[in-house]
Design a protein around this motif. Structure first.
Motif, PDB file in Angstrom:
ATOM      1  N   ARG A  62      -5.562  -8.003  14.366  1.00 64.19           N
ATOM      2  CA  ARG A  62      -6.174  -6.970  13.521  1.00 64.19           C
ATOM      3  C   ARG A  62      -6.289  -5.657  14.293  1.00 64.19           C
ATOM      4  NH1 ARG A  62      -8.220  -6.389   8.908  1.00 64.19           N
ATOM      5  NH2 ARG A  62      -9.848  -4.917   8.441  1.00 64.19           N
ATOM      6  N   ARG A  63      -6.739  -5.727  15.543  1.00 67.19           N
ATOM      7  CA  ARG A  63      -6.911  -4.515  16.361  1.00 67.19           C
ATOM      8  C   ARG A  63      -5.582  -3.803  16.571  1.00 67.19           C
ATOM      9  NH1 ARG A  63      -9.619  -0.255  17.396  1.00 67.19           N
ATOM     10  NH2 ARG A  63      -9.328   0.502  19.481  1.00 67.19           N
ATOM     11  N   VAL A  64      -4.524  -4.552  16.819  1.00 65.26           N
ATOM     12  CA  VAL A  64      -3.199  -3.951  16.982  1.00 65.26           C
ATOM     13  C   VAL A  64      -2.831  -3.156  15.730  1.00 65.26           C
ATOM     14  CG1 VAL A  64      -0.724  -4.500  17.086  1.00 65.26           C
ATOM     15  CG2 VAL A  64      -2.305  -5.532  18.724  1.00 65.26           C
ATOM     16  N   ASN A  65      -3.110  -3.716  14.564  1.00 66.00           N
ATOM     17  CA  ASN A  65      -2.766  -3.031  13.319  1.00 66.00           C
ATOM     18  C   ASN A  65      -3.660  -1.832  13.040  1.00 66.00           C
ATOM     19  OD1 ASN A  65      -0.429  -4.284  11.738  1.00 66.00           O
ATOM     20  ND2 ASN A  65      -1.477  -5.991  12.716  1.00 66.00           N
ATOM     21  N   VAL A  66      -4.911  -1.911  13.459  1.00 66.59           N
ATOM     22  CA  VAL A  66      -5.791  -0.741  13.334  1.00 66.59           C
ATOM     23  C   VAL A  66      -5.240   0.398  14.194  1.00 66.59           C
ATOM     24  CG1 VAL A  66      -8.089   0.176  13.909  1.00 66.59           C
ATOM     25  CG2 VAL A  66      -7.872  -1.994  12.677  1.00 66.59           C
ATOM     26  N   VAL A  67      -4.860   0.079  15.422  1.00 67.60           N
ATOM     27  CA  VAL A  67      -4.337   1.098  16.341  1.00 67.60           C
ATOM     28  C   VAL A  67      -3.017   1.671  15.807  1.00 67.60           C
ATOM     29  CG1 VAL A  67      -3.421   1.499  18.672  1.00 67.60           C
ATOM     30  CG2 VAL A  67      -5.532   0.183  18.358  1.00 67.60           C
ATOM     31  N   ILE A 123       0.835  -1.211   0.000  1.00 65.74           N
ATOM     32  CA  ILE A 123       0.000   0.000   0.000  1.00 65.74           C
ATOM     33  C   ILE A 123       0.864   1.253   0.000  1.00 65.74           C
ATOM     34  CG2 ILE A 123      -1.688   1.336   1.329  1.00 65.74           C
ATOM     35  CD1 ILE A 123      -2.915  -1.398   2.160  1.00 65.74           C
ATOM     36  N   LEU A 124       1.871   1.308   0.863  1.00 66.77           N
ATOM     37  CA  LEU A 124       2.735   2.496   0.906  1.00 66.77           C
ATOM     38  C   LEU A 124       3.557   2.651  -0.373  1.00 66.77           C
ATOM     39  CD1 LEU A 124       4.068   2.637   4.576  1.00 66.77           C
ATOM     40  CD2 LEU A 124       2.340   4.070   3.489  1.00 66.77           C
ATOM     41  N   GLU A 125       4.006   1.534  -0.936  1.00 66.02           N
ATOM     42  CA  GLU A 125       4.790   1.604  -2.166  1.00 66.02           C
ATOM     43  C   GLU A 125       3.952   2.145  -3.329  1.00 66.02           C
ATOM     44  OE1 GLU A 125       6.961  -1.373   0.377  1.00 66.02           O
ATOM     45  OE2 GLU A 125       4.886  -0.867  -0.020  1.00 66.02           O
ATOM     46  N   TRP A 126       2.722   1.654  -3.470  1.00 64.73           N
ATOM     47  CA  TRP A 126       1.849   2.145  -4.538  1.00 64.73           C
ATOM     48  C   TRP A 126       1.446   3.590  -4.298  1.00 64.73           C
ATOM     49  CZ3 TRP A 126       1.699   0.519  -9.182  1.00 64.73           C
ATOM     50  CH2 TRP A 126       1.921  -0.832  -9.472  1.00 64.73           C
ATOM     51  N   SER A 127       1.200   3.934  -3.051  1.00 65.66           N
ATOM     52  CA  SER A 127       0.865   5.311  -2.714  1.00 65.66           C
ATOM     53  C   SER A 127       2.032   6.234  -3.054  1.00 65.66           C
ATOM     54  CB  SER A 127       0.515   5.426  -1.228  1.00 65.66           C
ATOM     55  OG  SER A 127       0.286   6.766  -0.880  1.00 65.66           O
ATOM     56  N   GLY A 128       3.235   5.809  -2.682  1.00 65.59           N
ATOM     57  CA  GLY A 128       4.419   6.607  -2.996  1.00 65.59           C
ATOM     58  C   GLY A 128       4.624   6.758  -4.493  1.00 65.59           C
ATOM     59  N   PHE A 129       4.437   5.674  -5.219  1.00 66.85           N
ATOM     60  CA  PHE A 129       4.581   5.733  -6.674  1.00 66.85           C
ATOM     61  C   PHE A 129       3.602   6.758  -7.254  1.00 66.85           C
ATOM     62  CE2 PHE A 129       3.310   4.430 -10.926  1.00 66.85           C
ATOM     63  CZ  PHE A 129       4.538   4.421 -11.568  1.00 66.85           C
ATOM     64  N   ALA A 130       2.345   6.702  -6.833  1.00 58.88           N
ATOM     65  CA  ALA A 130       1.330   7.636  -7.340  1.00 58.88           C
ATOM     66  C   ALA A 130       1.687   9.079  -6.982  1.00 58.88           C
ATOM     67  CB  ALA A 130      -0.044   7.269  -6.793  1.00 58.88           C
ATOM     68  N   PHE A 131       2.069   9.301  -5.719  1.00 59.49           N
ATOM     69  CA  PHE A 131       2.410  10.656  -5.278  1.00 59.49           C
ATOM     70  C   PHE A 131       3.603  11.197  -6.051  1.00 59.49           C
ATOM     71  CE2 PHE A 131       4.888  13.604  -2.712  1.00 59.49           C
ATOM     72  CZ  PHE A 131       3.938  14.580  -2.451  1.00 59.49           C
ATOM     73  N   PHE A 132       4.677  10.414  -6.116  1.00 61.55           N
ATOM     74  CA  PHE A 132       5.888  10.920  -6.756  1.00 61.55           C
ATOM     75  C   PHE A 132       5.737  11.051  -8.269  1.00 61.55           C
ATOM     76  CE2 PHE A 132       7.748   9.314  -2.719  1.00 61.55           C
ATOM     77  CZ  PHE A 132       8.092  10.559  -2.220  1.00 61.55           C
ATOM     78  N   PRO A 148      -6.103  -1.612   7.075  1.00 59.46           N
ATOM     79  CA  PRO A 148      -5.026  -0.769   7.594  1.00 59.46           C
ATOM     80  C   PRO A 148      -3.701  -1.108   6.906  1.00 59.46           C
ATOM     81  CG  PRO A 148      -6.106  -1.991   9.372  1.00 59.46           C
ATOM     82  CD  PRO A 148      -6.744  -2.407   8.106  1.00 59.46           C
ATOM     83  N   PHE A 149      -2.979  -0.095   6.457  1.00 59.50           N
ATOM     84  CA  PHE A 149      -1.782  -0.355   5.674  1.00 59.50           C
ATOM     85  C   PHE A 149      -0.742  -1.180   6.428  1.00 59.50           C
ATOM     86  CE2 PHE A 149      -0.178   3.569   7.656  1.00 59.50           C
ATOM     87  CZ  PHE A 149       1.156   3.267   7.874  1.00 59.50           C
ATOM     88  N   THR A 150      -0.780  -1.147   7.747  1.00 57.17           N
ATOM     89  CA  THR A 150       0.193  -1.925   8.518  1.00 57.17           C
ATOM     90  C   THR A 150      -0.136  -3.413   8.557  1.00 57.17           C
ATOM     91  OG1 THR A 150      -0.995  -1.530  10.590  1.00 57.17           O
ATOM     92  CG2 THR A 150       0.752   0.035  10.009  1.00 57.17           C
ATOM     93  N   LEU A 151      -1.367  -3.764   8.260  1.00 55.59           N
ATOM     94  CA  LEU A 151      -1.794  -5.160   8.348  1.00 55.59           C
ATOM     95  C   LEU A 151      -1.006  -6.061   7.401  1.00 55.59           C
ATOM     96  CD1 LEU A 151      -3.848  -6.906   9.884  1.00 55.59           C
ATOM     97  CD2 LEU A 151      -5.465  -6.467   8.047  1.00 55.59           C
ATOM     98  N   GLY A 152      -0.924  -5.677   6.144  1.00 51.20           N
ATOM     99  CA  GLY A 152      -0.181  -6.480   5.168  1.00 51.20           C
ATOM    100  C   GLY A 152       1.297  -6.571   5.512  1.00 51.20           C
TER     101      GLY A 152
END
Length: 184
Positions: free
Chosen positions: A121-126, A51-60, A100-104
């Motif tokens: 799951r809850r830990v990753n949501v937090v 998720i972060l990699e694709w988001s970064g690609f789109a932003f940059f 949540p992006f941290t889940l994957g």
């Protein structure tokens, strides 16, 4: 710490932006984002870990296109704050769609038997929530600083460091705290 690898384009962008024109910092972020996505594809990583990699690609890609097309754009002044705002949108968006992006990312280091556990799951949501709040604060405070004290470079750098260090520390410590509570 898989999160840091995912944030590498953003970190490189910030470093290059302090030394060079925004066009080159945007291009640096785009090149690293592209490289991370190519490496991830070769490694067979699943989409939910990127998720972060694709988001970064789109932003940059967007930033680089704007920077080279309109090098004197007023956006140039706000690129640091815009990175935080984009990452905030990414984090909030991932929470809004229930992924949540941290889940994957967490699944890459957690046994599959725990993936269905509601506590996992809850830990990753937090954790994602903490990142989202931090990015939001960083983006809004960055915009405010750039509007009211545009030459407060030390304050802008300190803001970036704090808004990155706090969620990193939380990401490391919070799962340990939850595991210790569960074991007690």
């Amino acid at each position: 710490m898989n999160y840091l690898k995912s944030l590498l384009p953003w970190i490189a962008f910030a470093v290059v932006a302090t030394q060079f024109d925004w066009r080159w910092s945007g291009l640096t972020g785009l090149a690293i984002s592209t490289g991370l996505l190519l490496l991830a594809r070769r490694a067979g990583r699943k989409a939910d870990t990127l998720i972060l990699e694709w988001s970064g690609f789109a932003f940059f890609a967007l930033l680089t296109a704007v920077a080279f097309t309109f090098p004197a754009s007023p956006l140039k002044t706000y690129t640091g704050a815009l990175t935080d705002a984009w990452l905030a949108l990414t984090a909030w968006g991932s929470l809004a769609i229930g992924q949540p992006f941290t889940l994957g990312i967490a699944r890459t280091t957690t046994p599959e038997t725990l993936w269905g556990n509601p506590i996992f799951r809850r830990v990753n949501v937090v954790i994602t929530l903490v990142w989202a709040i931090s990015f939001t604060v960083g983006g809004l405070a960055g915009i405010a600083l750039l509007n009211f004290a545009p030459h407060a470079t030390a304050a802008l750098i300190a803001l970036k460091v704090v808004c990155f260090a706090v969620p990193v520390a939380f990401t490391i410590r919070y799962p340990r705290i939850v595991r210790a509570r569960a074991a007690a």
